[in-house]
Design an enzyme around this catalytic site. Structure first.
Site, short mmCIF file in Angstrom:
data_model
loop_
_atom_site.label_atom_id
_atom_site.label_comp_id
_atom_site.label_asym_id
_atom_site.label_seq_id
_atom_site.Cartn_x
_atom_site.Cartn_y
_atom_site.Cartn_z
N SER A 188 -19.96 35.11 -56.55
CA SER A 188 -18.69 35.42 -57.18
C SER A 188 -18.06 34.15 -57.72
CB SER A 188 -17.74 36.06 -56.16
OG SER A 188 -16.42 36.15 -56.67
N TYR A 228 -14.12 35.05 -48.25
CA TYR A 228 -14.97 35.57 -49.32
C TYR A 228 -15.59 34.43 -50.13
CZ TYR A 228 -16.15 38.59 -53.34
OH TYR A 228 -16.79 39.27 -54.35
N LYS A 236 -19.57 33.68 -50.49
CA LYS A 236 -20.22 33.77 -51.79
C LYS A 236 -20.88 32.46 -52.20
CE LYS A 236 -19.66 38.06 -52.79
NZ LYS A 236 -20.84 38.94 -52.68
#
Length: 292
Positions: free
Chosen positions: A142, A155, A159
């Protein structure tokens, strides 16, 4: 449309909705036999969509954080279709909060799903792909991991970890024709609801990301690529190393470094390292040449 994935078998995790569903449907349209996974029975409905359209698909509920579930998924692919050629690691969750307010449980859970989930699924197919001298693996990274995003420390960490995993797996799979890439999607899904402006809904659809998956899993797929995809646009991200400076063994090295930090950051002449050893090689070469 060319059926470039004819007779290839693809596993897609998190395939019950959003990006995973779009990826699975795209793979099927290109001729792949698809094995779908999600934590609930939503993947079964997607499998029915594929078979009703004339494709081949099976589904099984399972948790990517459980290695045994992923082994069973790989075994299902082999029992249903004889082999497994493609793995799209798509399963993911969000637990957004600023780092100061984030419970450690939320940090750990995101790492478990994204990182260990991808590890478990990849481990389940890795030996099979190496033995058959063919494999295509996509890890979903991401821009939050590549560039950061407020409130997404868990997150982002997960990622970016997948990028590192991709870099090494691509090296280790190269001699056996196992190619590994990262996809960084921009799409509005249930998982990202409310994070982007409402007028992005019509443009940033999951279906406009999935062509990127097809490009990363075909016969002529690249390897070690970070492909960004969203709204019908595609870009490539790189982790580079600047030329930097050499200071050497001087008493005030830290003070000199602070003064010359802009030179260290100067992007002119930057390179894309082929491996982690390129950093020490670069530094030894600069020291030996007395480059300043």
């Amino acid at each position: 449309m060319t059926l470039q994935l004819h007779e290839r078998t693809a596993i897609v995790t998190g395939a019950g909705q959003g990006l995973g569903r779009a990826h699975a449907l795209a793979l099927a349209r290109h001729g792949a036999r698809v094995v779908l996974n999600d934590v609930d029975d939503k993947a079964e409905q997607v499998a029915r969509e594929i078979t009703q359209a004339g494709g081949k698909a099976v589904a099984r509920a399972g948790d990517v954080t459980r290695a045994a579930d992923m082994e069973e998924l790989a075994e299902l692919a082999v029992s249903a279709f004889g082999r497994v050629d493609i793995l799209v690691n798509n399963a993911g969750i969000l637990r957004d909060r600023s780092f100061a307010k984030m419970p450690l449980e939320d940090f750990q859970r995101v790492l478990d799903v994204h990182v260990m989930g991808a590890v478990n699924a990849t481990r389940a197919v890795w030996s099979r792909m190496r033995e058959q001298h063919y494999g295509r693996i996509v890890l979903t990274t991401s821009s939050s991991g590549l560039y950061g995003n407020f409130g997404q420390s868990n997150y982002s960490a997960a990622k970016m970890a997948l990028v590192g995993l991709m870099q090494t797996l691509a090296m280790e799979g190269a001699s056996r024709n196992v190619r590994v890439n990262c996809l960084a999607p921009s799409a509005l899904t249930d998982m990202t609801e409310g994070l982007l402006a409402a007028d992005a809904n019509e443009l940033l659809t999951p279906e406009r990301v999935s062509p990127g998956v097809i490009a990363l899993v075909g016969e002529d797929a690249p390897t070690r690529m970070i492909l960004l995809a969203g709204g019908g646009s595609y870009e490539c991200a790189h982790i580079t190393m600047t030329r930097g400076i050499h200071i050497g063994d001087v008493e005030d090295a830290a003070a000199l470094l602070c003064k010359r930090m802009e030179e260290v950051r100067d992007p002119a002449g930057q390179v894309i390292p082929e491996s982690g050893w390129d950093q020490p090689r670069h530094e030894v070469a600069k020291a030996g040449k007395g480059v300043e």
